[in-house]
Design an enzyme around this catalytic site. Structure first.
Site, PDB file in Angstrom:
ATOM      1  CD1 TRP A 101      50.310  44.913  31.100  1.00  0.00           C
ATOM      2  CD2 TRP A 101      48.452  45.590  30.031  1.00  0.00           C
ATOM      3  NE1 TRP A 101      50.306  44.360  29.835  1.00  0.00           N
ATOM      4  CE2 TRP A 101      49.199  44.759  29.170  1.00  0.00           C
ATOM      5  CE3 TRP A 101      47.261  46.149  29.577  1.00  0.00           C
ATOM      6  CZ2 TRP A 101      48.767  44.455  27.868  1.00  0.00           C
ATOM      7  CZ3 TRP A 101      46.839  45.850  28.286  1.00  0.00           C
ATOM      8  CH2 TRP A 101      47.584  45.013  27.455  1.00  0.00           C
ATOM      9  CG  ASP A 171      46.190  43.220  35.981  1.00  0.00           C
ATOM     10  OD1 ASP A 171      46.218  41.981  35.880  1.00  0.00           O
ATOM     11  OD2 ASP A 171      46.324  43.991  35.009  1.00  0.00           O
ATOM     12  CE  LYS A 195      48.883  38.566  28.850  1.00  0.00           C
ATOM     13  NZ  LYS A 195      48.684  39.849  29.505  1.00  0.00           N
TER      14      LYS A 195
HETATM   15  C1  LIG Z   1      47.981  41.088  29.189  1.00  0.00           C
HETATM   16  C2  LIG Z   1      47.689  41.918  30.368  1.00  0.00           C
HETATM   17  C3  LIG Z   1      46.516  42.688  30.443  1.00  0.00           C
HETATM   18  C4  LIG Z   1      45.521  42.786  29.313  1.00  0.00           C
HETATM   19  O1  LIG Z   1      44.829  41.614  29.212  1.00  0.00           O
HETATM   20  P1  LIG Z   1      43.602  41.449  28.173  1.00  0.00           P
HETATM   21  O2  LIG Z   1      43.040  40.148  28.597  1.00  0.00           O
HETATM   22  O3  LIG Z   1      44.218  41.438  26.821  1.00  0.00           O
HETATM   23  O4  LIG Z   1      42.681  42.578  28.368  1.00  0.00           O
HETATM   24  C5  LIG Z   1      46.282  43.401  31.604  1.00  0.00           C
HETATM   25  N1  LIG Z   1      47.127  43.356  32.626  1.00  0.00           N
HETATM   26  C6  LIG Z   1      48.270  42.629  32.583  1.00  0.00           C
HETATM   27  C7  LIG Z   1      49.181  42.620  33.759  1.00  0.00           C
HETATM   28  C8  LIG Z   1      48.577  41.894  31.453  1.00  0.00           C
HETATM   29  O5  LIG Z   1      49.710  41.174  31.410  1.00  0.00           O
END
Ligand SMILES: *Cc1c(COP(=O)(O)O)cnc(C)c1O
Length: 361
Positions: A101, A171, A195
């Protein structure tokens, strides 16, 4: 009704209390005679759902007054572009690469300007967090970017990088609300909620007010300007209303159990049970060996034998431990043990693993 233990990395397990409450309110939310799904987002009822969700999130994270909370769409992935489009004034950013990511965000930033890699753990397949105490921060960097918890590789920053005064963008998709955090150390903290907080379709952006300006990169669409959403209180267009409602319930659930300190205590305990077993097992081992890099949320592990991994996953699934298959680039298994995974889920998983180990020596 049989609920499984769901170790999915996302969308993922939600608190059972929240799901039951939502089920109870499905046909008639608070005497409105309709589901939140069917309700105008401009109604007083929904306005209160949104306002309460924001306030509860502010209480949980003790978000300072000079930060805005935005409920957006497009997932975490859309932020990979939205953040540079809004923040890249000097067109220089510094990225730390700690997984897939983080790498995707870096590649997206390169579309808009100069993106530098100032640290990386790619040399060891992202199994650790690099030392970030003295980084070669670019003098004109608009911000430093990290992925705080690496969902696929199972690592987490235990201390934030020393950005030498530059803004930090993080993030936090897979560690959102897993423990207390000092929001004032971040310029932006953002994550997709699927998540650790709610259903897919909502992304929460916590952003310092002074970063919300009209001064975005030329061509930035209205919908991708933070200012658009901030000015409209996340109601510029139809927000993901049902998702926000569920997030709000999860915030209340977190408050009811004692907030983020208590959540952290439980998460440390849960992850400890699994890591302790993995460290003592002769069959299974954690792919992240450095305790200072280990995620409390995502725990990848392997037997070293792909056939045995496959047998384990098949038998675990039959026994009600589902979604344990690891990400394709590392193989093996991964147990995502987010906030809503009860402690019994991890205890029973470890019990099952010990039994499997004894039977497959
Ligand atoms: C799942 C995830 C993403 C992507 O998320 P989307 O909502 O599918 O775009 C980005 N960063 C991290 C750390 C993730 O776990």
């Amino acid at each position: 009704m049989a609920r499984v233990y769901n170790f999915s990395a996302g969308p993922a397990v939600l608190p059972e209390e929240v799901l039951k409450e939502a089920a109870d309110e499905m046909l008639d939310y608070g005497g409105s005679g309709m589901s939140v799904m069917e309700m105008s987002h401009r109604s007083k009822t929904f306005e209160k759902i949104l306002a309460d969700a924001e306030q509860d999130l502010r209480d949980l994270l003790e978000i300072p007054d000079n930060y805005k909370v935005l409920f957006l769409q497009g997932g975490a992935s859309q932020q990979f572009a939205m953040i540079p489009m809004n923040l890249m004034k000097n067109k220089v950013v510094d990225h730390i690469l700690t997984g897939q990511w983080a790498t995707k965000a870096y590649k997206e930033a390169k579309i808009f300007g100069q993106a530098n890699v100032i640290a990386s753990s790619e040399d060891k397949n992202f199994t650790y967090i690099p030392d970030c105490s003295d980084l070669p921060i670019s003098p004109d960097a608009d911000y430093v970017y990290i992925c705080e918890n690496n969902t696929i590789y199972g690592t987490k920053f235990k201390t934030l990088p020393n950005t030498k005064g530059k803004d930090l963008v993080a993030d936090v998709s897979s560690c959102f609300l897993s423990e207390p955090a000092d929001v004032s150390k971040y310029a932006i903290m953002y994550g997709g909620v699927q998540k650790n907080i709610g259903p897919a379709g909502v992304v929460i952006v916590i952003i310092r007010e002074d970063l919300i300006t009209e001064d975005t990169l030329p061509g930035t669409p209205t919908m991708l300007k933070f200012k658009t959403h901030s000015d409209a209180g996340s109601m510029y267009n139809t927000p993901p209303s049902y998702g926000i409602y569920i997030c709000g319930k999860v915030f209340k659930w977190l408050k009811s159990i004692g907030g983020l300190e208590e959540m952290k205590r439980r998460n440390i305990k849960k992850a400890g049970i699994l890591y302790d077993y993995l460290d003592s097992s002769e069959m299974f081992s954690a792919t992240v060996t450095d305790p200072d890099s280990r995620s409390l949320m995502n725990v990848p592990f392997v037997t070293g034998k792909p056939d045995l991994d496959a047998k384990f996953i098949a038998e675990a699934t039959k026994a009600g431990f589902v979604n344990l298959k690891g990400y394709r680039t590392i193989g093996g298994m991964r147990a995502s043990i987010y906030n809503a995974m009860p402690i019994e889920g991890v205890e029973k998983l470890v019990e099952f693993m010990s039994k499997f180990e004894a039977e497959n020596k």
